[in-house]
Design a protein around this motif. Structure first.
Motif, PDB file in Angstrom:
ATOM      1  N   UNK A 182     140.495-106.153   1.326  1.00 28.75           N
ATOM      2  CA  UNK A 182     140.029-104.766   0.766  1.00 28.75           C
ATOM      3  C   UNK A 182     140.983-103.760   0.709  1.00 28.75           C
ATOM      4  N   UNK A 183     141.363-103.380   1.831  1.00 29.34           N
ATOM      5  CA  UNK A 183     142.152-102.166   2.059  1.00 29.34           C
ATOM      6  C   UNK A 183     143.558-102.616   1.310  1.00 29.34           C
ATOM      7  N   UNK A 184     144.059-103.941   1.734  1.00 27.14           N
ATOM      8  CA  UNK A 184     145.359-104.553   1.164  1.00 27.14           C
ATOM      9  C   UNK A 184     145.235-104.333  -0.403  1.00 27.14           C
ATOM     10  N   UNK A 185     144.095-104.929  -0.867  1.00 30.01           N
ATOM     11  CA  UNK A 185     144.090-104.903  -2.512  1.00 30.01           C
ATOM     12  C   UNK A 185     144.203-103.430  -2.889  1.00 30.01           C
ATOM     13  N   UNK A 186     143.546-102.810  -2.303  1.00 29.97           N
ATOM     14  CA  UNK A 186     143.541-101.139  -2.830  1.00 29.97           C
ATOM     15  C   UNK A 186     144.817-100.461  -2.790  1.00 29.97           C
ATOM     16  N   UNK A 187     145.561-100.569  -1.572  1.00 34.33           N
ATOM     17  CA  UNK A 187     146.925-100.095  -1.402  1.00 34.33           C
ATOM     18  C   UNK A 187     148.107-100.940  -2.406  1.00 34.33           C
ATOM     19  N   UNK A 188     147.792-102.108  -2.647  1.00 35.17           N
ATOM     20  CA  UNK A 188     148.659-102.690  -3.505  1.00 35.17           C
ATOM     21  C   UNK A 188     148.676-102.331  -5.024  1.00 35.17           C
ATOM     22  N   UNK A 189     147.435-101.662  -5.205  1.00 35.36           N
ATOM     23  CA  UNK A 189     147.183-101.187  -6.627  1.00 35.36           C
ATOM     24  C   UNK A 189     147.509 -99.915  -6.726  1.00 35.36           C
ATOM     25  N   UNK A 190     147.926 -99.246  -5.384  1.00 29.77           N
ATOM     26  CA  UNK A 190     148.407 -97.832  -5.762  1.00 29.77           C
ATOM     27  C   UNK A 190     147.302 -96.738  -5.080  1.00 29.77           C
ATOM     28  N   UNK A 191     146.515 -97.351  -4.621  1.00 23.51           N
ATOM     29  CA  UNK A 191     145.515 -96.567  -3.890  1.00 23.51           C
ATOM     30  C   UNK A 191     145.591 -96.116  -2.464  1.00 23.51           C
ATOM     31  N   UNK A 192     145.138 -95.005  -1.905  1.00 26.19           N
ATOM     32  CA  UNK A 192     145.035 -95.021  -0.516  1.00 26.19           C
ATOM     33  C   UNK A 192     143.959 -95.730  -0.013  1.00 26.19           C
ATOM     34  N   UNK A 193     144.119 -95.895   1.157  1.00 27.76           N
ATOM     35  CA  UNK A 193     142.823 -96.733   2.104  1.00 27.76           C
ATOM     36  C   UNK A 193     142.729 -96.330   3.333  1.00 27.76           C
ATOM     37  N   UNK A 194     141.529 -96.517   3.765  1.00 31.93           N
ATOM     38  CA  UNK A 194     140.944 -96.018   5.117  1.00 31.93           C
ATOM     39  C   UNK A 194     140.118 -97.208   5.725  1.00 31.93           C
ATOM     40  N   UNK A 195     140.839 -97.665   6.587  1.00 37.74           N
ATOM     41  CA  UNK A 195     140.027 -98.880   7.295  1.00 37.74           C
ATOM     42  C   UNK A 195     139.225 -98.502   8.471  1.00 37.74           C
ATOM     43  N   UNK A 196     137.881 -99.064   8.344  1.00 34.86           N
ATOM     44  CA  UNK A 196     137.051 -98.703   9.376  1.00 34.86           C
ATOM     45  C   UNK A 196     136.750 -99.896  10.298  1.00 34.86           C
ATOM     46  N   UNK A 197     137.293 -99.780  11.440  1.00 36.73           N
ATOM     47  CA  UNK A 197     137.659-101.091  12.449  1.00 36.73           C
ATOM     48  C   UNK A 197     136.523-101.432  13.249  1.00 36.73           C
TER      49      UNK A 197
END
Length: 225
Positions: A182-197
């Motif tokens: 999900x974070x990968x998809x968002x970033x590759x679409x130009x968004x920032x992303x926060x990963x909750x581990x």
């Protein structure tokens, strides 16, 4: 915080990110007498959501969950469960508590002035029940799903359509999620992303490194300031 613009809008994944799936996890494992059954079922659910997206053959997440239970039974050499039993199992996804860090984290983010919106693969009726049960509805400006678009995350349109609908540029939007896909998809679409581990979750090594990473939502909120 890294050298990225302070996001105006935070989009939240729901399942596993905000809600604790332990009750559903235990129920599926017990039903199929396998400690790996839930993980196998959830992987099938995600896999076939991507099949539906790439083939333009949309079924909502509930339908996919039901089909994935049939596939799981077949993979384990077991009889398919009756429709009523599958419905009983799948209903548990609407009766999940938030992780302990979620309410403090959302409170801190709201008080810091961020716009908070959900973006989930669950259908709208399921999302409404989930958020009401968990007591999280009032933290969010909107409860949004991918249902009207009929493409599942991580298709780029799911993120970009949401940004346009809310009037915020992708670069000024951050997805908050506990899934590396999900974070990968968002970033590759130009968004920032926060990963909750969350325990057992990983980022995707072949995608951009998330803008922020933390073990809890409270930690992400502290990093965002």
């Amino acid at each position: 915080m890294p050298a990225s613009p302070r996001p105006q809008l935070l989009l939240f994944d729901v399942n596993e990110t905000l809600l604790d799936l332990s009750k559903l996890h235990q129920a599926v494992n017990q039903e199929f007498d396998s400690k790996f059954a839930f993980k196998q079922w959830f992987a099938l659910l995600l896999q076939y959501s991507l099949v539906d997206t790439t083939t333009a053959n949309y079924h909502d997440f509930g339908q996919l969950g039901d089909a994935a239970l049939d596939m799981l039974a077949q993979a384990l050499g077991q009889e398919a469960r009756p429709a009523a039993r599958k419905k009983e199992l799948l209903r548990l996804i609407t009766e999940l508590p938030p992780h302990p860090d979620v309410v403090p984290g959302l409170t801190a983010l709201r008080e810091a002035g961020f716009r908070l919106v959900t973006l989930t693969n669950s259908p709208p009726a399921t999302l409404q029940k989930q958020m009401q049960y968990a007591g999280l509805t009032n933290y969010f400006e909107q409860l949004r799903t991918i249902d009207s678009l009929k493409r599942y995350k991580p298709h780029p349109d799911t993120y970009l359509t949401t940004c346009r609908a809310l009037g915020v540029a992708p670069a000024d939007t951050m997805l908050v999620a506990a899934h590396g896909w999900d974070t990968a998809g968002a970033q590759l679409a130009g968004l920032q992303a926060a990963f909750v581990a969350r325990p057992g979750q990983q980022t995707y090594p072949l995608a951009p490194t998330p803008t922020l990473t933390g073990p809890t939502l409270e930690d992400i909120a502290r990093q965002l300031g």
